[in-house]
Design a protein around this motif. Structure first.
Motif, PDB file in Angstrom:
ATOM      1  N   LEU A 316       0.837  -1.193   0.000  1.00 19.11           N
ATOM      2  CA  LEU A 316       0.000   0.000   0.000  1.00 19.11           C
ATOM      3  C   LEU A 316       0.875   1.248   0.000  1.00 19.11           C
ATOM      4  O   LEU A 316       2.051   1.196   0.366  1.00 19.11           O
ATOM      5  N   PRO A 317       0.325   2.402  -0.396  1.00 20.58           N
ATOM      6  CA  PRO A 317       1.128   3.624  -0.478  1.00 20.58           C
ATOM      7  C   PRO A 317       1.725   4.017   0.876  1.00 20.58           C
ATOM      8  O   PRO A 317       1.174   3.695   1.939  1.00 20.58           O
ATOM      9  N   GLU A 318       2.836   4.718   0.821  1.00 19.13           N
ATOM     10  CA  GLU A 318       3.464   5.224   2.043  1.00 19.13           C
ATOM     11  C   GLU A 318       2.475   6.102   2.791  1.00 19.13           C
ATOM     12  O   GLU A 318       1.768   6.909   2.195  1.00 19.13           O
ATOM     13  N   GLY A 319       2.419   5.899   4.091  1.00 18.73           N
ATOM     14  CA  GLY A 319       1.460   6.622   4.910  1.00 18.73           C
ATOM     15  C   GLY A 319       0.196   5.848   5.207  1.00 18.73           C
ATOM     16  O   GLY A 319      -0.659   6.318   5.959  1.00 18.73           O
ATOM     17  N   SER A 320       0.067   4.654   4.620  1.00 22.26           N
ATOM     18  CA  SER A 320      -1.085   3.797   4.922  1.00 22.26           C
ATOM     19  C   SER A 320      -0.901   3.141   6.287  1.00 22.26           C
ATOM     20  O   SER A 320       0.216   3.037   6.810  1.00 22.26           O
ATOM     21  N   GLY A 321      -2.001   2.670   6.862  1.00 21.05           N
ATOM     22  CA  GLY A 321      -1.942   1.954   8.136  1.00 21.05           C
ATOM     23  C   GLY A 321      -2.912   0.795   8.136  1.00 21.05           C
ATOM     24  O   GLY A 321      -3.859   0.773   7.353  1.00 21.05           O
ATOM     25  N   TRP A 322      -2.673  -0.169   9.016  1.00 17.61           N
ATOM     26  CA  TRP A 322      -3.532  -1.341   9.116  1.00 17.61           C
ATOM     27  C   TRP A 322      -3.375  -1.962  10.493  1.00 17.61           C
ATOM     28  O   TRP A 322      -2.439  -1.663  11.236  1.00 17.61           O
ATOM     29  N   ASN A 323      -4.304  -2.856  10.846  1.00 17.62           N
ATOM     30  CA  ASN A 323      -4.250  -3.499  12.152  1.00 17.62           C
ATOM     31  C   ASN A 323      -3.733  -4.935  12.020  1.00 17.62           C
ATOM     32  O   ASN A 323      -3.492  -5.431  10.924  1.00 17.62           O
ATOM     33  N   ARG A 324      -3.579  -5.584  13.184  1.00 15.64           N
ATOM     34  CA  ARG A 324      -3.139  -6.983  13.226  1.00 15.64           C
ATOM     35  C   ARG A 324      -4.190  -7.778  13.998  1.00 15.64           C
ATOM     36  O   ARG A 324      -4.129  -7.877  15.238  1.00 15.64           O
ATOM     37  N   LEU A 331      -8.847  -7.972   7.772  1.00 21.00           N
ATOM     38  CA  LEU A 331      -7.901  -6.946   8.208  1.00 21.00           C
ATOM     39  C   LEU A 331      -8.408  -5.615   7.684  1.00 21.00           C
ATOM     40  O   LEU A 331      -8.929  -5.525   6.566  1.00 21.00           O
ATOM     41  N   TRP A 332      -8.257  -4.563   8.467  1.00 21.84           N
ATOM     42  CA  TRP A 332      -8.759  -3.231   8.130  1.00 21.84           C
ATOM     43  C   TRP A 332      -7.575  -2.313   7.845  1.00 21.84           C
ATOM     44  O   TRP A 332      -6.620  -2.263   8.621  1.00 21.84           O
ATOM     45  N   ALA A 333      -7.638  -1.629   6.736  1.00 13.09           N
ATOM     46  CA  ALA A 333      -6.534  -0.762   6.327  1.00 13.09           C
ATOM     47  C   ALA A 333      -7.068   0.627   6.003  1.00 13.09           C
ATOM     48  O   ALA A 333      -8.244   0.806   5.663  1.00 13.09           O
ATOM     49  N   ARG A 334      -6.171   1.603   6.096  1.00 14.70           N
ATOM     50  CA  ARG A 334      -6.513   2.983   5.751  1.00 14.70           C
ATOM     51  C   ARG A 334      -5.424   3.558   4.867  1.00 14.70           C
ATOM     52  O   ARG A 334      -4.240   3.543   5.224  1.00 14.70           O
ATOM     53  N   LEU A 335      -5.823   4.044   3.708  1.00 15.00           N
ATOM     54  CA  LEU A 335      -4.896   4.697   2.797  1.00 15.00           C
ATOM     55  C   LEU A 335      -4.610   6.115   3.282  1.00 15.00           C
ATOM     56  O   LEU A 335      -5.341   6.645   4.133  1.00 15.00           O
ATOM     57  N   PRO A 336      -3.574   6.740   2.767  1.00 13.51           N
ATOM     58  CA  PRO A 336      -3.279   8.115   3.190  1.00 13.51           C
ATOM     59  C   PRO A 336      -4.445   9.052   2.890  1.00 13.51           C
ATOM     60  O   PRO A 336      -5.269   8.803   2.002  1.00 13.51           O
ATOM     61  N   ARG A 389      -0.057  -7.210  -7.394  1.00 14.93           N
ATOM     62  CA  ARG A 389      -0.976  -6.594  -8.339  1.00 14.93           C
ATOM     63  C   ARG A 389      -1.607  -5.336  -7.750  1.00 14.93           C
ATOM     64  O   ARG A 389      -1.791  -4.326  -8.453  1.00 14.93           O
ATOM     65  N   LEU A 390      -1.959  -5.406  -6.480  1.00  9.49           N
ATOM     66  CA  LEU A 390      -2.587  -4.257  -5.841  1.00  9.49           C
ATOM     67  C   LEU A 390      -1.633  -3.069  -5.802  1.00  9.49           C
ATOM     68  O   LEU A 390      -2.031  -1.924  -6.065  1.00  9.49           O
ATOM     69  N   GLY A 391      -0.367  -3.347  -5.484  1.00  8.43           N
ATOM     70  CA  GLY A 391       0.617  -2.270  -5.482  1.00  8.43           C
ATOM     71  C   GLY A 391       0.751  -1.628  -6.852  1.00  8.43           C
ATOM     72  O   GLY A 391       0.828  -0.392  -6.979  1.00  8.43           O
ATOM     73  N   LYS A 392       0.778  -2.443  -7.908  1.00  7.37           N
ATOM     74  CA  LYS A 392       0.873  -1.919  -9.270  1.00  7.37           C
ATOM     75  C   LYS A 392      -0.374  -1.106  -9.626  1.00  7.37           C
ATOM     76  O   LYS A 392      -0.284  -0.049 -10.276  1.00  7.37           O
ATOM     77  N   ALA A 393      -1.536  -1.604  -9.193  1.00 10.67           N
ATOM     78  CA  ALA A 393      -2.773  -0.888  -9.515  1.00 10.67           C
ATOM     79  C   ALA A 393      -2.821   0.478  -8.839  1.00 10.67           C
ATOM     80  O   ALA A 393      -3.211   1.479  -9.452  1.00 10.67           O
ATOM     81  N   LEU A 394      -2.409   0.511  -7.582  1.00 10.42           N
ATOM     82  CA  LEU A 394      -2.429   1.785  -6.850  1.00 10.42           C
ATOM     83  C   LEU A 394      -1.435   2.768  -7.453  1.00 10.42           C
ATOM     84  O   LEU A 394      -1.709   3.964  -7.588  1.00 10.42           O
ATOM     85  N   ALA A 395      -0.275   2.253  -7.852  1.00 12.15           N
ATOM     86  CA  ALA A 395       0.728   3.120  -8.483  1.00 12.15           C
ATOM     87  C   ALA A 395       0.206   3.653  -9.823  1.00 12.15           C
ATOM     88  O   ALA A 395       0.391   4.833 -10.162  1.00 12.15           O
ATOM     89  N   ALA A 396      -0.477   2.792 -10.587  1.00  9.63           N
ATOM     90  CA  ALA A 396      -1.020   3.223 -11.882  1.00  9.63           C
ATOM     91  C   ALA A 396      -2.120   4.250 -11.692  1.00  9.63           C
ATOM     92  O   ALA A 396      -2.262   5.182 -12.500  1.00  9.63           O
ATOM     93  N   HIS A 397      -2.917   4.100 -10.654  1.00 10.22           N
ATOM     94  CA  HIS A 397      -4.025   5.025 -10.430  1.00 10.22           C
ATOM     95  C   HIS A 397      -3.504   6.417 -10.061  1.00 10.22           C
ATOM     96  O   HIS A 397      -4.052   7.431 -10.497  1.00 10.22           O
ATOM     97  N   VAL A 398      -2.434   6.454  -9.287  1.00  9.93           N
ATOM     98  CA  VAL A 398      -1.904   7.735  -8.828  1.00  9.93           C
ATOM     99  C   VAL A 398      -1.147   8.448  -9.934  1.00  9.93           C
ATOM    100  O   VAL A 398      -1.150   9.676 -10.055  1.00  9.93           O
ATOM    101  N   SER A 399      -0.453   7.666 -10.794  1.00 12.67           N
ATOM    102  CA  SER A 399       0.407   8.264 -11.823  1.00 12.67           C
ATOM    103  C   SER A 399      -0.407   8.912 -12.935  1.00 12.67           C
ATOM    104  O   SER A 399      -1.577   8.674 -13.105  1.00 12.67           O
TER     105      SER A 399
END
Length: 399
Positions: A316-324, A331-336, A389-399
């Motif tokens: 996930l992008p830098e600045g994201s957070g998630w629980n354990r 699992l619950w995550a939050r993007l920047p 794949r998710l990392g690539k998708a997020l990078a493509a969406h931002v770029s």
């Protein structure tokens, strides 16, 4: 032949939308998609042989009973076995305390039917189980969110809200909550029970995931806490310990409420499938359910760890957070800040990976940057590929 015009739909049928989770699952069923979206138990871990033997036993030794109508309350042998399991987990229970339902979702629907009038207020966690929001809104109830943190319900905020809103009931998933995976600590469970006892609010405690613990100590149900015993309806399911296709759940509630739910069930389906109940009872009597659950927990723990490891490696992008989560399926995550998980999903699906945006799980004030990731369906290797794949998708969406 011309089709007749459809009669006007009831207001409840037009005021509640389709489940976004179900809609996403329909989009991700094509081959090759790695989906973190649905909370689907891993099919390769089903005890197919044990269940087949249980059905064979039911149909060979008691076909007339297994194929006949049954009582609304449920097959006696199944209620006896289930009562023993609940008692062993710390809540003394007899067979007559239980109603067998067609999945725990039906139990929730029966409670909503018997307890709620249009305009009644229901308190829920923030965020909460999406199908519960659908269920409560379908009755015309008003749903209000209780402030929560990383440990779940804030008891002081709950008390303030109960005093102000005078709710009919509180709905909670205290153990490995859906969608967040968090678990309410013991002290807060006692505090929630105390609020309910002092202020007269009923609790619906949903526990579909409680036996899927991978670390940490088991927590007692809220239903077992002092003050909550006579005002808590406890829901459970066989979906996670046997198979979801059985559609078997259960409701434990005080006598008057359980009887009202029994009447509501008679109006809904007369009774839950007899052959499935008989087979489940034979399975509980003959199979090594403890050993089966140990295998499931071992596999799911490895899958949770694979997801956590991949997130730690920067999926996930830098600045994201998630629980354990200590157990369960999610699992619950939050993007920047500034990211919209729903908008990003469209790009993710084009990269053959999916998740569930978090916004629909909120009763109010949704957080668009949140998302739910389910880790139980895929192997650790598939999870690693899905995160790539998710990392690539997020990078493509931002770029």
């Amino acid at each position: 032949m011309c089709a007749a015009a459809l009669p006007p739909l009831a207001a409840r049928a037009t005021s509640v939308g389709s489940s976004p989770v179900r809609d996403i699952l329909a989009l991700t069923e094509r081959p090759g998609v790695i989906s973190f979206a649905g909370g689907l138990p891993a099919p390769e871990l089903f005890d197919a042989e044990g269940l087949r033997a249980a059905y064979d036993d039911a149909l060979s030794t008691a076909p007339r009973r297994a194929l006949q109508y049954s009582t609304t309350e449920g097959f006696p042998a199944l209620r006896e076995a289930l009562a023993a399991r609940i008692t062993d987990r710390g809540l003394p229970t007899g067979p007559d305390d239980l109603l067998i339902t067609t999945g725990s979702q039906q139990a929730l629907t029966l409670l909503a039917t018997t307890l709620l009038e249009p305009g009644d207020t229901v308190l829920v966690e923030s965020p909460t189980y999406l199908a519960a929001l659908q269920c409560f809104r379908f009755t015309g109830a008003r749903v209000a969110a209780v402030p929560c943190d990383e440990d779940g319900i804030d008891p002081a905020a709950l008390e303030e809200l109960v005093v102000r809103e005078r709710p009919k009931l509180l709905y909670a998933i205290p153990t490995f909550q859906n969608p967040t995976g968090r678990t309410l600590p013991a002290a807060r469970r006692r505090a929630v029970a105390s609020v309910a006892a002092r202020l007269g609010v009923w609790i619906v405690e949903d526990d579909p995931y409680g036996e899927l613990r991978y670390e940490g100590e088991a927590q007692r149900w809220i239903a077992a806490q002092p003050g909550a015993e006579d005002r808590t309806a406890l829901l459970g399911s066989f979906s996670k310990i046997m198979a979801p296709g059985l559609r078997l759940g259960w409701l434990r509630a005080p006598d008057s409420l359980r009887r009202a739910c029994t009447v509501a069930k008679q109006a809904a389906d007369l009774h839950t499938s007899t052959v499935d109940q008989v087979a489940a009872a034979r399975y509980l009597a003959a199979a090594d359910l403890t050993g089966h659950l140990d295998r499931v927990r071992t596999a799911y723990r490895a899958r949770r760890d694979a997801l956590l490891d991949g997130l730690d490696r920067g999926a996930l992008p830098e600045g994201s957070g998630w629980n354990r989560p200590e157990g369960g399926m999610f699992l619950w995550a939050r993007l920047p800040a500034g990211h919209d998980a729903a908008a990003l999903l469209r790009t993710a699906v084009r990269h053959d990976v999916a998740y569930v945006p978090g916004a629909p799980f909120f009763a109010a004030a949704p957080d668009p940057a949140t998302l739910r990731l389910s880790f139980v369906t895929h192997t650790p290797e598939e999870i690693a590929e899905g995160l790539r794949r998710l990392g690539k998708a997020l990078a493509a969406h931002v770029s």
